[in-house]
Design a protein around this motif. Structure first.
Motif, PDB file in Angstrom:
ATOM      1  N   ARG A  54      25.653  39.009  29.341  1.00 25.71           N
ATOM      2  CA  ARG A  54      26.048  37.691  29.870  1.00 25.71           C
ATOM      3  C   ARG A  54      27.323  37.802  30.710  1.00 25.71           C
ATOM      4  N   ILE A  55      28.269  38.618  30.241  1.00 24.77           N
ATOM      5  CA  ILE A  55      29.523  38.789  30.985  1.00 24.77           C
ATOM      6  C   ILE A  55      29.260  39.429  32.341  1.00 24.77           C
ATOM      7  N   LEU A  56      28.443  40.462  32.364  1.00 20.81           N
ATOM      8  CA  LEU A  56      28.122  41.139  33.617  1.00 20.81           C
ATOM      9  C   LEU A  56      27.514  40.171  34.621  1.00 20.81           C
ATOM     10  N   ASN A  57      26.623  39.337  34.159  1.00 20.83           N
ATOM     11  CA  ASN A  57      25.972  38.378  35.060  1.00 20.83           C
ATOM     12  C   ASN A  57      26.933  37.282  35.505  1.00 20.83           C
ATOM     13  N   ALA A  58      27.720  36.774  34.560  1.00 20.45           N
ATOM     14  CA  ALA A  58      28.617  35.666  34.887  1.00 20.45           C
ATOM     15  C   ALA A  58      29.738  36.097  35.827  1.00 20.45           C
ATOM     16  N   GLU A  59      30.211  37.313  35.673  1.00 23.53           N
ATOM     17  CA  GLU A  59      31.348  37.799  36.469  1.00 23.53           C
ATOM     18  C   GLU A  59      30.895  38.621  37.682  1.00 23.53           C
ATOM     19  N   THR A  60      29.598  38.730  37.879  1.00 28.15           N
ATOM     20  CA  THR A  60      29.023  39.536  38.973  1.00 28.15           C
ATOM     21  C   THR A  60      29.638  40.937  39.021  1.00 28.15           C
ATOM     22  N   LEU A  61      29.674  41.563  37.854  1.00 31.19           N
ATOM     23  CA  LEU A  61      30.153  42.933  37.730  1.00 31.19           C
ATOM     24  C   LEU A  61      28.961  43.855  37.542  1.00 31.19           C
ATOM     25  N   LYS A  62      29.107  45.096  37.960  1.00 32.18           N
ATOM     26  CA  LYS A  62      28.089  46.108  37.743  1.00 32.18           C
ATOM     27  C   LYS A  62      28.488  46.961  36.545  1.00 32.18           C
ATOM     28  N   LEU A  63      27.535  47.296  35.706  1.00 31.77           N
ATOM     29  CA  LEU A  63      27.818  48.124  34.536  1.00 31.77           C
ATOM     30  C   LEU A  63      28.037  49.571  34.953  1.00 31.77           C
TER      31      LEU A  63
ATOM     32  N   PRO B  90      44.969  43.009  47.527  1.00 34.48           N
ATOM     33  CA  PRO B  90      44.889  43.424  46.125  1.00 34.48           C
ATOM     34  C   PRO B  90      43.748  44.413  45.926  1.00 34.48           C
ATOM     35  N   GLU B  91      43.963  45.331  45.010  1.00 33.00           N
ATOM     36  CA  GLU B  91      42.924  46.318  44.720  1.00 33.00           C
ATOM     37  C   GLU B  91      41.776  45.657  43.970  1.00 33.00           C
ATOM     38  N   PRO B  92      40.497  45.951  44.311  1.00 32.65           N
ATOM     39  CA  PRO B  92      39.370  45.343  43.610  1.00 32.65           C
ATOM     40  C   PRO B  92      39.440  45.627  42.114  1.00 32.65           C
TER      41      PRO B  92
ATOM     42  N   TYR C  94      42.052  46.424  35.144  1.00 34.50           N
ATOM     43  CA  TYR C  94      43.003  47.355  35.745  1.00 34.50           C
ATOM     44  C   TYR C  94      43.167  46.999  37.207  1.00 34.50           C
ATOM     45  N   MET C  95      44.414  46.731  37.589  1.00 33.13           N
ATOM     46  CA  MET C  95      44.678  46.255  38.941  1.00 33.13           C
ATOM     47  C   MET C  95      45.355  47.299  39.818  1.00 33.13           C
ATOM     48  N   GLY C  96      45.414  48.529  39.319  1.00 29.87           N
ATOM     49  CA  GLY C  96      46.007  49.603  40.094  1.00 29.87           C
ATOM     50  C   GLY C  96      47.487  49.754  39.838  1.00 29.87           C
ATOM     51  N   HIS C  97      47.994  50.957  40.134  1.00 32.49           N
ATOM     52  CA  HIS C  97      49.421  51.238  40.016  1.00 32.49           C
ATOM     53  C   HIS C  97      49.954  50.984  38.604  1.00 32.49           C
ATOM     54  N   GLY C  98      49.122  51.267  37.601  1.00 34.78           N
ATOM     55  CA  GLY C  98      49.540  51.120  36.208  1.00 34.78           C
ATOM     56  C   GLY C  98      49.598  49.697  35.705  1.00 34.78           C
TER      57      GLY C  98
ATOM     58  N   ASP D 196      34.444  52.739  39.706  1.00 34.79           N
ATOM     59  CA  ASP D 196      34.214  52.083  40.987  1.00 34.79           C
ATOM     60  C   ASP D 196      34.707  50.643  40.939  1.00 34.79           C
ATOM     61  N   ALA D 197      35.119  50.128  42.068  1.00 35.89           N
ATOM     62  CA  ALA D 197      35.524  48.731  42.146  1.00 35.89           C
ATOM     63  C   ALA D 197      34.352  47.831  41.784  1.00 35.89           C
ATOM     64  N   GLY D 198      34.658  46.751  41.076  1.00 42.71           N
ATOM     65  CA  GLY D 198      33.631  45.785  40.720  1.00 42.71           C
ATOM     66  C   GLY D 198      32.757  46.193  39.557  1.00 42.71           C
ATOM     67  N   THR D 199      33.226  47.155  38.748  1.00 48.25           N
ATOM     68  CA  THR D 199      32.437  47.617  37.615  1.00 48.25           C
ATOM     69  C   THR D 199      33.082  47.223  36.293  1.00 48.25           C
ATOM     70  N   LEU D 200      32.257  47.215  35.259  1.00 44.89           N
ATOM     71  CA  LEU D 200      32.708  47.033  33.880  1.00 44.89           C
ATOM     72  C   LEU D 200      32.357  48.294  33.110  1.00 44.89           C
ATOM     73  N   THR D 201      33.354  48.918  32.494  1.00 40.66           N
ATOM     74  CA  THR D 201      33.155  50.137  31.709  1.00 40.66           C
ATOM     75  C   THR D 201      33.384  49.826  30.242  1.00 40.66           C
ATOM     76  N   ILE D 202      32.462  50.264  29.401  1.00 44.28           N
ATOM     77  CA  ILE D 202      32.531  49.981  27.965  1.00 44.28           C
ATOM     78  C   ILE D 202      33.170  51.169  27.247  1.00 44.28           C
ATOM     79  N   CYS D 203      34.163  50.870  26.414  1.00 50.47           N
ATOM     80  CA  CYS D 203      34.809  51.880  25.573  1.00 50.47           C
ATOM     81  C   CYS D 203      34.738  51.408  24.117  1.00 50.47           C
ATOM     82  N   VAL D 204      34.065  52.178  23.284  1.00 47.42           N
ATOM     83  CA  VAL D 204      33.872  51.805  21.881  1.00 47.42           C
ATOM     84  C   VAL D 204      34.787  52.654  21.016  1.00 47.42           C
TER      85      VAL D 204
END
Length: 232
Positions: A48-57, A2-4, A208-212, A164-172
């Protein structure tokens, strides 16, 4: 394999000084004090979400050009920086705007309907036009809610593919165009949209899991009250 995962946080702007009875669209007014507090709380929630899910901003926060969205993004950025995260910039884009009513932007509903009635080229507005997903006002530059949702969905997809894989992107951005975007992304049925809204400045997470392919990752839609409409 699976795609990251690549996570996109949809954030509806905080409460703002909206002109009464006007489709919100491109209104230029700022956040209220309540809206500023909501935006700061959103920044803390995202930390809190970034820390709990081990995602990078992701270092760029995306926002519409409307002041309420930019202020929300800026206060989120300030809060996240204070928590030790890196925010390089806020990137403003028309792609995240709410549904435009074109040449009649910032007029009230009754003013818009009067213009339709006195213009011999146009039919009167149908009942419930503001919340009709497919209706587009005949004025220059106007969009339907579905068209606005397609525009936002395209931008979210581009952002997710570039992340990048493993990131969280904010859209307002804005509630109605986000909900219709979720429909275009395969996450909401069209029949569900009238039943839902979004909380001010509370992140709703998509993966987003890739391939639309997209999935709902976290956060909740707001159940709409009867008196509410599709408006931002």
């Amino acid at each position: 394999m699976p795609e990251p995962r690549r996570v996109i946080a949809l954030v509806r702007h905080g409460a703002y000084a909206q002109r009464p009875a006007a489709p919100s669209a491109l209104q230029p007014f700022p956040l209220t004090e309540e809206g500023k507090a909501q935006a700061q709380a959103c920044g803390s929630a995202l930390d809190r979400i970034l820390n709990a899910e081990t995602l990078k901003l992701a270092p760029v926060i995306h926002a519409s050009h409307q002041l309420r969205a930019w202020q929300t993004a800026d206060l989120i950025a300030q809060t996240l920086r204070a928590a030790g995260h890196h925010v390089a910039q806020i990137s403003e884009t028309a792609d995240l705007a709410e549904r435009s009513v074109g040449a009649v932007a910032n007029l009230t509903t009754s003013e818009i309907e009067t213009l339709l009635d006195v213009d011999p080229r146009y039919a009167s507005a149908p009942a419930g036009w503001k919340s009709d997903s497919h209706y587009r006002l005949p004025f220059q530059g106007a969009e339907s809610l579905m068209e606005a949702g397609a525009r936002v969905a395209s931008h979210l997809t581009d952002v997710a593919r570039a992340a990048d894989a493993g990131t969280l992107t904010i859209c307002v951005g804005h509630g109605a165009s986000f909900r219709h975007a979720a429909h275009h992304l395969g996450l909401l049925q069209l029949s569900e949209i009238p039943q839902l809204s979004m909380f001010h400045a509370q992140p709703l997470l998509l993966c987003y899991m890739g391939h639309g392919r997209w999935a709902h990752f976290g956060g909740a839609w707001k159940q709409r009250q009867r008196q509410e409409t599709h408006l931002d």
